[in-house]
Motif scaffolding. Sequence first.
Motif, PDB file in Angstrom:
ATOM      1  N   PRO A  69       1.023  -0.638   0.094  1.00 21.21           N
ATOM      2  CA  PRO A  69       0.130   0.225   0.166  1.00 21.21           C
ATOM      3  C   PRO A  69       0.991   1.090  -0.160  1.00 21.21           C
ATOM      4  O   PRO A  69       2.408   0.936   0.343  1.00 21.21           O
ATOM      5  N   GLY A  70       0.515   2.361  -0.325  1.00 21.24           N
ATOM      6  CA  GLY A  70       0.820   3.660  -0.566  1.00 21.24           C
ATOM      7  C   GLY A  70       0.929   4.462   0.866  1.00 21.24           C
ATOM      8  O   GLY A  70       0.343   4.046   1.484  1.00 21.24           O
ATOM      9  N   SER A  89       8.845   2.834   1.381  1.00 19.00           N
ATOM     10  CA  SER A  89       7.905   2.789   1.697  1.00 19.00           C
ATOM     11  C   SER A  89       6.919   3.096   3.074  1.00 19.00           C
ATOM     12  O   SER A  89       7.596   2.559   4.250  1.00 19.00           O
ATOM     13  N   SER A  90       5.260   3.650   3.147  1.00 19.69           N
ATOM     14  CA  SER A  90       5.296   4.201   4.385  1.00 19.69           C
ATOM     15  C   SER A  90       3.778   4.107   4.441  1.00 19.69           C
ATOM     16  O   SER A  90       3.273   5.662   4.257  1.00 19.69           O
ATOM     17  N   ALA A  91       3.048   2.796   3.935  1.00 27.46           N
ATOM     18  CA  ALA A  91       2.122   2.107   3.839  1.00 27.46           C
ATOM     19  C   ALA A  91       1.172   2.079   5.322  1.00 27.46           C
ATOM     20  O   ALA A  91       1.318   2.218   6.223  1.00 27.46           O
ATOM     21  N   ILE A  92       0.228   2.853   5.127  1.00 31.38           N
ATOM     22  CA  ILE A  92      -0.180   3.809   6.518  1.00 31.38           C
ATOM     23  C   ILE A  92      -1.092   2.115   6.829  1.00 31.38           C
ATOM     24  O   ILE A  92      -2.017   2.441   8.040  1.00 31.38           O
ATOM     25  N   ASN A  93      -1.092   1.078   5.960  1.00 36.22           N
ATOM     26  CA  ASN A  93      -2.269   0.307   6.449  1.00 36.22           C
ATOM     27  C   ASN A  93      -1.988  -0.758   7.002  1.00 36.22           C
ATOM     28  O   ASN A  93      -2.194  -2.040   7.370  1.00 36.22           O
ATOM     29  N   LEU A  94       0.215  -0.618   6.997  1.00 41.30           N
ATOM     30  CA  LEU A  94       0.800  -2.154   7.807  1.00 41.30           C
ATOM     31  C   LEU A  94       1.315  -1.367   8.788  1.00 41.30           C
ATOM     32  O   LEU A  94       2.489  -0.225   9.111  1.00 41.30           O
ATOM     33  N   GLY A 136       9.726   4.882   6.587  1.00 44.75           N
ATOM     34  CA  GLY A 136      10.236   5.493   5.223  1.00 44.75           C
ATOM     35  C   GLY A 136      10.760   3.615   5.652  1.00 44.75           C
ATOM     36  O   GLY A 136      12.600   4.284   5.188  1.00 44.75           O
ATOM     37  N   VAL A 137      10.542   2.676   4.821  1.00 41.76           N
ATOM     38  CA  VAL A 137      10.949   1.664   4.990  1.00 41.76           C
ATOM     39  C   VAL A 137      11.256   1.543   3.416  1.00 41.76           C
ATOM     40  O   VAL A 137      10.989   1.701   2.515  1.00 41.76           O
ATOM     41  N   ALA A 138      13.208   0.867   3.410  1.00 45.35           N
ATOM     42  CA  ALA A 138      13.556   0.353   2.313  1.00 45.35           C
ATOM     43  C   ALA A 138      13.426  -0.578   1.822  1.00 45.35           C
ATOM     44  O   ALA A 138      14.280  -1.240   1.749  1.00 45.35           O
ATOM     45  N   CYS A 190      -4.826   9.047   6.937  1.00 42.52           N
ATOM     46  CA  CYS A 190      -3.267   9.786   6.134  1.00 42.52           C
ATOM     47  C   CYS A 190      -3.648  11.039   7.162  1.00 42.52           C
ATOM     48  O   CYS A 190      -2.836  11.758   6.329  1.00 42.52           O
ATOM     49  N   GLY A 191      -4.269  11.272   8.197  1.00 44.23           N
ATOM     50  CA  GLY A 191      -4.379  12.592   8.675  1.00 44.23           C
ATOM     51  C   GLY A 191      -5.639  13.526   7.933  1.00 44.23           C
ATOM     52  O   GLY A 191      -5.280  14.568   8.748  1.00 44.23           O
TER      53      GLY A 191
END
Length: 451
Positions: free
Chosen positions: A181-182, A192-197, A202-204, A285-286
């Motif tokens: 997810p984005g 990746s900063s998947a807000i649903n995970l 900031g995971v490379a 997402c805020g």
Amino acid sequence: MILGTIPTRLVGAGVAEREEARVRRGTNLPWVGDYNQAVVLDGVRRHPGTSRTDLALATGLTLQTVSNIVRRLLERGLVAEGEPLSRNGSRVGGKPRTALAVRSGAALAVGVQFEREHVDAVLLDLSGEVLAADREPLPDLPGSRERAVEVAVTHATGVVRRLIDTCGSPDAVLGVGVAVPGPLDFAGPVRSSAINLPGWRGVAIADMLAASTGLPVLVENDATAAAVGDLWRSRRVGRSFLYVHVGAGIGGGVVVRDEVLRGESGNAGEIGHVVVEPDGPACSCGAGGCLEAVAAPAAVVRRYAERVGVAAARRAGLRLAERSVLDDHDRLGVRAAAGDEAAGQELQTAARAIGRVVLGVVNVVDVSEVVLGGSGLRHAGERIRDAVRAALGVAMTREVHPVEVRFSDAGEQAGALGAASAVLHEALSSTWVGVHVPAREIVISPVAPVH
């Protein structure tokens, strides 16, 4: 882009006229050989059993150019020749036309899809056939979100290796595609900063999986990956469609005339964060009132529990835990079908919200298909499909062309399948270097050239 047509007698009868088999046009200019090879290979891949002559007619390339390309593809082991073609059981007059098809197992890719509770993976070959699939459950790590990514990558690496071990020809594996997810950050190492995970900030992920598997890695948004897979496995070209992914969250992938719309940063298609209720619930997402905060499985489950009370929701079989959201959503679908009015109304509210957003996207980008996929459709799919169809009844283009609404045929692993498709597409249509000896150290980015 100008399109050519492969005669339908060679690719099967009964295909609707609007789905007539077509391939991309090539060019006879001498400095674009790689592009022409991609065009020819794509024609053979989409239409097994076609001939050199038919490819020349469809692509606009000379027969000599096509023959030279096919010879190189045969030498590389990507294409195989079959029996001479015949019409109505009789041999074709003159020199027989030989049927061509991609060679099974010549080029493979692994696709990985990260979900909250598990990792899905598939092994895909150049013909689009899924050779193997696997699902690896992820352990629950309460209070250890910082370890979640490390554990997920370890499990993903294990499932990738298991799938490669089944293929018998590991050197044919061109790389690993990853669907998450984005949002994604493609500037520098893909992050990746998947807000649903949980724990993904900031995971490379590309670098991590490339290091653990020793393979090139491509990272793609999960809904966009699913759209790529639907596009890549289709025999048709020139398609324009919206892929709607309903899982733990809601996302979209937009394709216009076979081009995937990725936007400035590669994060186009985030339909889950279109505001549908300005005064609605807070979103992860805020913002507030986003489609995902109103219509995703977690939102439906939350509203149901608020409506009937937590005790009644638990008596109805809901666990009301973070990792049980999709199961609880399924349970509501079953209860709605059995006559639970509250469950049916909450699911319908979500379906209508999805329909309104889909209508807006269709009016903006003018697509002719809406494809629905994801684990959130297991017991709510028909309700969502019907709501989308109803919403599209007032689409601006309704008198110009219909908009088909259908379910994806890739199932819950559509993201993994699409990520694997993207690897094959990038590797075989962008460059021919490394088809047989992949550069294991490279990381492939879908929004940047292979480097």
